[in-house]
Enzyme design. Structure first.
Site, PDB file in Angstrom:
ATOM      1  CE1 TYR A 185      -3.272  -2.823   5.600  1.00 67.05           C
ATOM      2  CE2 TYR A 185      -3.291  -0.478   5.076  1.00 67.05           C
ATOM      3  CZ  TYR A 185      -3.305  -1.799   4.664  1.00 67.05           C
ATOM      4  OH  TYR A 185      -3.330  -2.092   3.316  1.00 67.05           O
ATOM      5  CB  THR A 233      -0.905  -0.003   1.253  1.00 66.74           C
ATOM      6  OG1 THR A 233      -1.470   1.285   1.441  1.00 66.74           O
ATOM      7  CG2 THR A 233      -0.124  -0.345   2.517  1.00 66.74           C
ATOM      8  CG  ASP A 234      -1.118   5.002  -0.953  1.00 71.74           C
ATOM      9  OD1 ASP A 234      -1.696   4.303  -0.097  1.00 71.74           O
ATOM     10  OD2 ASP A 234      -1.685   5.955  -1.534  1.00 71.74           O
ATOM     11  CD  GLU A 235      -3.439   3.296   4.272  1.00 73.10           C
ATOM     12  OE1 GLU A 235      -3.362   3.309   5.497  1.00 73.10           O
ATOM     13  OE2 GLU A 235      -4.451   2.943   3.640  1.00 73.10           O
ATOM     14  CE  LYS A 239       0.138  -4.761   2.836  1.00 75.96           C
ATOM     15  NZ  LYS A 239      -0.264  -6.109   2.329  1.00 75.96           N
TER      16      LYS A 239
HETATM   17  N1  LIG Z   1      -8.059  -1.953  -0.455  1.00 75.31           N
HETATM   18  C1  LIG Z   1      -7.147  -1.071  -0.830  1.00 75.31           C
HETATM   19  O1  LIG Z   1      -7.486   0.076  -1.149  1.00 75.31           O
HETATM   20  C2  LIG Z   1      -5.684  -1.451  -0.894  1.00 75.31           C
HETATM   21  C3  LIG Z   1      -4.773  -0.543  -1.440  1.00 75.31           C
HETATM   22  C4  LIG Z   1      -3.433  -0.917  -1.547  1.00 75.31           C
HETATM   23  C5  LIG Z   1      -3.023  -2.174  -1.139  1.00 75.31           C
HETATM   24  N2  LIG Z   1      -3.914  -3.024  -0.591  1.00 75.31           N
HETATM   25  C6  LIG Z   1      -3.435  -4.355  -0.186  1.00 75.31           C
HETATM   26  O2  LIG Z   1      -4.049  -5.296  -1.066  1.00 75.31           O
HETATM   27  C7  LIG Z   1      -4.300  -6.519  -0.368  1.00 75.31           C
HETATM   28  C8  LIG Z   1      -5.757  -6.892  -0.493  1.00 75.31           C
HETATM   29  O3  LIG Z   1      -6.546  -5.841   0.061  1.00 75.31           O
HETATM   30  P1  LIG Z   1      -8.134  -5.948   0.078  1.00 75.31           P
HETATM   31  O4  LIG Z   1      -8.658  -4.580   0.223  1.00 75.31           O
HETATM   32  O5  LIG Z   1      -8.597  -6.804  -1.044  1.00 75.31           O
HETATM   33  O6  LIG Z   1      -8.327  -6.727   1.462  1.00 75.31           O
HETATM   34  P2  LIG Z   1      -9.563  -7.560   1.996  1.00 75.31           P
HETATM   35  O7  LIG Z   1      -9.575  -7.310   3.472  1.00 75.31           O
HETATM   36  O8  LIG Z   1     -10.787  -7.293   1.194  1.00 75.31           O
HETATM   37  O9  LIG Z   1      -9.152  -9.078   1.700  1.00 75.31           O
HETATM   38  C9  LIG Z   1      -8.160  -9.742   2.428  1.00 75.31           C
HETATM   39  C10 LIG Z   1      -8.324 -11.235   2.164  1.00 75.31           C
HETATM   40  O10 LIG Z   1      -7.277 -11.911   2.880  1.00 75.31           O
HETATM   41  C11 LIG Z   1      -7.841 -13.033   3.560  1.00 75.31           C
HETATM   42  N3  LIG Z   1      -7.041 -13.296   4.748  1.00 75.31           N
HETATM   43  C12 LIG Z   1      -6.913 -12.520   5.858  1.00 75.31           C
HETATM   44  N4  LIG Z   1      -6.118 -13.116   6.749  1.00 75.31           N
HETATM   45  C13 LIG Z   1      -5.715 -14.293   6.198  1.00 75.31           C
HETATM   46  C14 LIG Z   1      -4.871 -15.349   6.631  1.00 75.31           C
HETATM   47  N5  LIG Z   1      -4.296 -15.322   7.834  1.00 75.31           N
HETATM   48  N6  LIG Z   1      -4.660 -16.393   5.794  1.00 75.31           N
HETATM   49  C15 LIG Z   1      -5.246 -16.441   4.577  1.00 75.31           C
HETATM   50  N7  LIG Z   1      -6.078 -15.477   4.121  1.00 75.31           N
HETATM   51  C16 LIG Z   1      -6.297 -14.410   4.919  1.00 75.31           C
HETATM   52  C17 LIG Z   1      -9.262 -12.607   3.909  1.00 75.31           C
HETATM   53  O11 LIG Z   1     -10.103 -13.724   4.139  1.00 75.31           O
HETATM   54  C18 LIG Z   1      -9.648 -11.809   2.671  1.00 75.31           C
HETATM   55  O12 LIG Z   1     -10.217 -12.644   1.679  1.00 75.31           O
HETATM   56  C19 LIG Z   1      -3.825  -6.303   1.069  1.00 75.31           C
HETATM   57  O13 LIG Z   1      -2.550  -6.845   1.201  1.00 75.31           O
HETATM   58  C20 LIG Z   1      -3.804  -4.795   1.220  1.00 75.31           C
HETATM   59  O14 LIG Z   1      -2.827  -4.390   2.160  1.00 75.31           O
HETATM   60  C21 LIG Z   1      -5.251  -2.701  -0.458  1.00 75.31           C
END
Ligand SMILES: NC(=O)c1ccc[n+]([C@@H]2O[C@H](COP(=O)([O-])OP(=O)(O)OC[C@H]3O[C@@H](n4cnc5c(N)ncnc54)[C@H](O)[C@@H]3O)[C@@H](O)[C@H]2O)c1
Length: 348
Positions: A156, A131-133, A160
């Site tokens: 969080y 993430t950019d965070e 990351k």
């Molecule tokens: N949502 C955003 O805007 C954003 C932006 C940049 C990066 N990200 C990164 O992208 C990734 C996905 O984000 P998202 O928004 O789809 O998240 P999300 O919370 O919607 O999905 C996370 C998934 O991971 C699974 N999970 C959690 N803990 C687990 C474990 N211990 N073992 C196996 N599976 C597990 C959950 O069941 C879920 O399906 C993350 O790594 C997040 O940091 C998200």
């Protein structure tokens, strides 16, 4: 045939990545590993689960024996790692679970990949979605580049940042072939309604208050989730080893402006008179450690790999609203917890 492990593929972004890989690369074998926490929803990918190159595995990335056995059994050639605890507010109330999943879970995957790839690094790839965070907060000007020092402010973003460092360290220390991308805020279909855009769409439909933190002046860059999935596909296949790429929408919005736009569009879609939904806005006490502004310089991925967002924010938002309005059942299942029964019904 390539065997690829995608973690977190039942979540918001992961489901779009799984769909992209399974449909674009019929000769790959795609394994989707997800623990199905509150954020994991197999209904997100029910349209592709019958395809022969797709396998779902329910499991936890923090389980050492399970992960080692899984890597030994399948000998994955690539890992696209998205599984994480992803909600900043939850990280403030329960930081340890973020360390466990995001740091320890990533380490566990790195160790398993290192073990099976030990003498055969050629053609392998460990891709960490971040993430950019991790870069902290910007003032009124400036952009995050790939060389901006890490300065995370929430549990969080600290988790990351830590997992990014471990991925990089495994590259330096053990020669593990890796890429990392740091992306801005995503929005789009299948987003769990705890994050701003889906939560507010849900609340507007139900005439519920729209809680805006502080003075609403926080600024974020927004990217349509399908454009993120396309970027992930591109970086996985064409990104350079041991490199980081920033991904963003070239699309900064102050929260309050975004919420007003959303209210206006929702009034139009729901046939409510102009100005109805905006009255639901309610300012609430600020989140501690709230970063003022994130903005991404995505020129590296643009120049090196030719990636650009394919939709404007207006188009993406329209498509997102339309998706939520025509998938009320999905929204009902998610808000009632009913989606958690899907696995039992489908797989038990
Ligand atoms: N949502 C955003 O805007 C954003 C932006 C940049 C990066 N990200 C990164 O992208 C990734 C996905 O984000 P998202 O928004 O789809 O998240 P999300 O919370 O919607 O999905 C996370 C998934 O991971 C699974 N999970 C959690 N803990 C687990 C474990 N211990 N073992 C196996 N599976 C597990 C959950 O069941 C879920 O399906 C993350 O790594 C997040 O940091 C998200």
């Amino acid at each position: 045939m390539k065997k690829i492990l995608i973690t977190g593929g039942a979540g918001f972004i992961g489901s779009h990545v799984v769909r992209r890989f399974v449909t674009q690369y019929p000769t790959y074998e795609i394994y989707n590993l997800d623990a199905l926490t509150y954020a994991g929803n197999l209904e997100n990918i029910s349209d592709i689960e019958h395809l022969p190159n797709y396998t779902f595995i329910k499991g936890d990335i923090t389980d050492v024996d399970f992960i080692n056995a899984l890597f030994q059994q399948h000998q994955f050639e690539g890992v696209v790692h998205l599984a994480a605890e992803s909600h900043v507010d939850r990280s403030i109330t329960d930081p340890l679970s973020f360390v466990k999943t995001n740091v320890f879970g990533t380490m566990n995957l790195l160790n398993a990949a290192k073990t099976i790839w030990k003498d055969h690094l050629e053609g392998k790839r460990f891709y960490h979605i971040s993430t950019d965070e991790v870069y902290g907060s910007l003032g009124a000007t400036g952009l995050f580049t790939e060389t901006t020092p890490y300065d995370p402010n929430s549990p969080y973003s600290a988790s990351k940042a830590s997992s990014d460092h471990f991925v990089r360290a495994y590259g330096e220390t053990y020669g593990l072939p890796y890429v990392i991308t740091n992306c801005s805020n995503n929005y789009g279909p299948n987003h769990f309604p705890e994050k701003l855009i889906p939560l507010f769409i849900h609340n507007i439909i139900n005439h519920k208050p729209l809680p805006v933190y502080g003075d609403g002046k926080y600024t974020r860059d927004w990217l349509y989730v399908i454009d993120h999935a396309i970027a992930i596909d591109l970086v996985f296949h064409q990104g350079k080893n041991h490199e980081t790429y920033n991904i963003g929408g070239f699309n900064e919005w102050q929260n309050i402006d975004l919420v007003q736009l959303l209210c206006q569009k929702m009034d139009e879609k729901l046939g409510r008179s102009a100005g109805t939904s905006v009255q639901l806005i309610s300012y609430v006490k600020d989140r501690p450690g709230h970063d003022l502004r994130y903005a991404i310089d995505a020129s590296k991925i643009q120049n090196e790999l030719g990636w650009e967002p394919s939709v404007t924010f207006e188009e993406g938002l329209e498509q997102t609203i339309d998706w939520y309005l025509s998938n009320e059942k999905w929204l009902q299942h998610v808000t009632s917890g009913e989606y958690q029964q899907y696995y039992q019904k489908q797989y038990s």
